[in-house]
Design an enzyme around this catalytic site. Structure first.
Site, PDB file in Angstrom:
ATOM      1  N   ASN A 550       0.774  -1.240   0.000  1.00  0.00           N
ATOM      2  CA  ASN A 550       0.000   0.000   0.000  1.00  0.00           C
ATOM      3  C   ASN A 550       0.808   1.295   0.000  1.00  0.00           C
ATOM      4  O   ASN A 550       0.263   2.340  -0.363  1.00  0.00           O
ATOM      5  CB  ASN A 550      -0.932   0.015   1.222  1.00  0.00           C
ATOM      6  CG  ASN A 550      -1.909  -1.132   1.219  1.00  0.00           C
ATOM      7  OD1 ASN A 550      -2.668  -1.297   0.280  1.00  0.00           O
ATOM      8  ND2 ASN A 550      -1.885  -1.950   2.258  1.00  0.00           N
ATOM      9  N   TYR A 551       2.077   1.239   0.416  1.00  0.00           N
ATOM     10  CA  TYR A 551       2.819   2.491   0.577  1.00  0.00           C
ATOM     11  C   TYR A 551       4.144   2.545  -0.177  1.00  0.00           C
ATOM     12  O   TYR A 551       4.752   3.609  -0.262  1.00  0.00           O
ATOM     13  CB  TYR A 551       3.082   2.758   2.070  1.00  0.00           C
ATOM     14  CG  TYR A 551       1.831   3.025   2.855  1.00  0.00           C
ATOM     15  CD1 TYR A 551       1.146   4.226   2.722  1.00  0.00           C
ATOM     16  CD2 TYR A 551       1.309   2.072   3.725  1.00  0.00           C
ATOM     17  CE1 TYR A 551      -0.017   4.474   3.436  1.00  0.00           C
ATOM     18  CE2 TYR A 551       0.148   2.308   4.439  1.00  0.00           C
ATOM     19  CZ  TYR A 551      -0.505   3.515   4.297  1.00  0.00           C
ATOM     20  OH  TYR A 551      -1.661   3.755   5.001  1.00  0.00           O
ATOM     21  N   LEU A 552       4.607   1.423  -0.685  1.00  0.00           N
ATOM     22  CA  LEU A 552       5.913   1.392  -1.348  1.00  0.00           C
ATOM     23  C   LEU A 552       5.741   1.314  -2.858  1.00  0.00           C
ATOM     24  O   LEU A 552       5.157   0.356  -3.374  1.00  0.00           O
ATOM     25  CB  LEU A 552       6.729   0.190  -0.846  1.00  0.00           C
ATOM     26  CG  LEU A 552       7.052   0.198   0.649  1.00  0.00           C
ATOM     27  CD1 LEU A 552       7.790  -1.070   1.043  1.00  0.00           C
ATOM     28  CD2 LEU A 552       7.874   1.428   1.018  1.00  0.00           C
TER      29      LEU A 552
END
Length: 593
Positions: A550-552
């Site tokens: 979700n964030y990388l």
């Protein structure tokens, strides 16, 4: 309760999306319908959307006659509704959550609501309930499924594939796209994460009457199960969900959406990371501005600046506004209270340390000692003056005012964009520091996991230590000890062979080379086992997958794999590779976030 629920919906969706006339409205008022949907600045997302609707959980199958529930040592025949809820608890007897008082209290309260009047009169204490036969029944069933003959397993696989083909795909603008979660969640007991105050509550069965269907006007409307009807059928092409309903535990919306590997979802992922990359160009200016605002004479501006510092430095969420007692006492940056913050006054040149301790998203505890700038520390002292522990730390700030400020700084900027930016930058920098070209493949993968771990710590992505951790570590340690003994034995054999060669004056024989190769192979295997043990120990309480998915920015990982010759399969499993297919062609080995 209804008023609180409606007010919660209004706050959760501050902007009501443009209404598209629905073809059928069978249940619910305008107020209840207004909250459905995710809003977006872009209007039309599709022209054609056709699907079969959700696949519902199967009806309850009563327990066989030989499986009984006991109360106070005596068998009790429960009504079907009460029996079904009893099986939810019985299945979980081996889990730690059933020993927690909150879980037990919530379960018993909801269970009694499903009982008949006679059952409620009889069953008054959970401690007198015996679910052991129910538990044993489901454990035996699970074991039987595990040991099914290959032919039966293949038959079940074919049935699942048939269901996937029927419900698991939709037609989107002429293209067949895979759906992510086409099944509604079965009823059961809510577990939550962390010490959630609602753990143990009954998750009710999702019925067709709860579900809003979204499809194009000219498509065939999905048929509800026999004897049922949909809550509503609408044609809203400004959103990407196919079906939606409200779950009963936290009154939150659940959606059936496209699979992450679908083209539209891939485009949304790409856009998300591109917005975060745009932040890279202005983040220095934003930081300079909020640092200057620490000195502002305006209290609101100083609070805004310190809150933004927390969001940037600690990857905190903004924290949504909610009714008192509406849900778990979880907080974010804007809803921090004085009781969540402790200031450790510096002495003798020590740093300014702030201790934060609160329940974050999903009731996961956030506990951190962080060194902050002197002006931040002084501002926090001022914000906390003459306040009670339950008072807001940022009393001049609201979530909406912070979100508006973020939008003013950069179009599309949110706290999540900051998290995505800082997570991706952290991964890229950690990989640069930790990876050496000459390292073995095993060491490179360990370096990647350590870089991923740094991001997970930044984002507070925790997990409970697995119950099997100690057992699996002991098994791994035994393998290491066995391998060490094999290496030692191989070393002795090689030394003996080398001595024999010198005594005979021969050149290296085939036998000597074989022993040498065997030793090298065993040493490699030992190194891999030791690295695996290190990796397992370091990540026992850290959830690496959340940040990775979700964030990388996946292009960072793919570029790193290409640069250092690491098979991408070592980093992403098959499902993840399908999800990030869009990134493979975009990420050369020189890609920079």
């Amino acid at each position: 309760m209804l008023l609180l629920w409606l007010r919660a919906l209004c706050r959760r969706f501050q902007h009501v999306p443009r209404r598209v006339p629905s073809r059928q409205v069978s249940r619910g008022s305008k107020a209840s319908r207004a909250g459905w949907g995710e809003t977006s600045k872009s209007s039309v997302k599709w022209k054609q959307l056709e699907h079969k609707g959700p696949c519902f959980a199967p009806a309850y199958e009563p327990l066989p006659d030989g499986v009984r529930f006991f109360y106070d040592g005596k068998p009790v025949r429960l009504s079907l509704a009460a029996e079904e809820v009893a099986t939810f608890y019985g299945k979980m007897l081996h889990l730690e959550c059933t020993t927690k008082e909150v879980f037990r209290r919530n379960f018993f309260s909801d269970w009694q609501k499903e009982m008949t009047a006679e059952e409620r009169k009889l069953i008054t204490h959970l401690d007198k309930c015996d679910f052991s036969e129910i538990h044993r029944h489901f454990m035996e069933r699970a074991e039987a499924r595990r040991t099914l003959p290959r032919e039966q397993k293949q038959k079940l696989k074919e049935e699942a594939e048939k269901l996937q083909q029927e419900f698991g795909y939709c037609i989107l603008d002429g293209h067949r796209e895979k759906i992510g979660n086409f099944k509604t969640e079965p009823p059961g007991l809510f577990r939550g994460r962390g010490d959630h105050p609602k753990m143990g509550m009954l998750k009710r069965r999702v019925m067709p009457e709860d579900v809003v269907i979204n499809c194009s006007r000219d498509s065939k409307i999905p048929e509800p199960p026999a004897g049922h009807q949909w809550k509503e059928v609408r044609s809203d092409n400004t959103v990407m969900w196919l079906a939606a309903w409200v779950e009963n535990i936290q009154n939150s919306f659940k959606y059936i959406i496209l699979n992450p590997s679908s083209k539209p979802k891939g485009e949304m992922d790409w856009q998300k990371y591109e917005v975060a990359r745009r932040l890279k160009g202005v983040v220095d200016k934003i930081r300079a501005q909020y640092q200057a605002d620490w000195k502002s004479p305006e209290m609101k501006k100083r609070q805004l600046a310190v809150a933004l510092y927390f969001i940037d430095k600690l990857a905190l969420r903004t924290g949504n506004e909610k009714e008192e007692g509406e849900t778990a006492d979880t907080v974010g940056c804007c809803s921090l209270r004085v009781e969540h913050v402790r200031l450790h006054t510096p002495a003798d040149g020590q740093e300014h340390v702030v201790e934060l301790d609160f329940l974050g998203k999903d009731s996961i505890r956030y506990k951190n000692h962080v060194t902050v700038e002197k002006l931040v520390f002084q501002n926090l002292q001022h914000f906390m003056e003459d306040k009670d522990p339950r008072d807001d730390l940022f009393d001049a700030l609201t979530t909406s005012s912070l979100n508006k400020h973020l939008q003013d700084l950069m179009e599309g900027l949110t706290a999540k964009v900051f998290r995505t930016y800082n997570a991706s930058i952290t991964l890229q920098e950690q990989l640069r520091v930790l990876t050496r070209a000459e390292d073995s493949l095993t060491c490179k993968v360990l370096a990647y996991n350590r870089a991923n771990r740094a991001v997970a710590v930044l984002c507070n992505h925790q997990r409970a230590i697995p119950k099997t951790f100690e057992e699996s570590m002991q098994t791994l340690q035994k393998k290491i000890e066995t391998k060490k003994a094999q290496v030692a034995e191989a070393q002795v054999e090689l030394q003996k062979a080398e001595t024999d060669l010198r005594m005979r004056g021969d050149s290296k024989s085939k036998s000597f080379l074989q022993k040498q190769q065997r030793l090298l192979k065993l040493e490699e295997q030992l190194a891999r086992l030791c690295t695996k043990a290190t990796d397992k120990e370091e990540n026992k309480q850290v959830a690496l997958g959340t940040a990775k998915l979700n964030y990388l920015d996946p292009r960072i990982s793919i570029a790193w794999c290409k640069r250092f010759g690491v098979p991408v399969e070592k980093i992403y499993n098959k499902t993840q590779r399908e999800r990030f297919a869009w990134a493979f062609n975009q990420a050369g080995e020189d890609f920079e976030f």
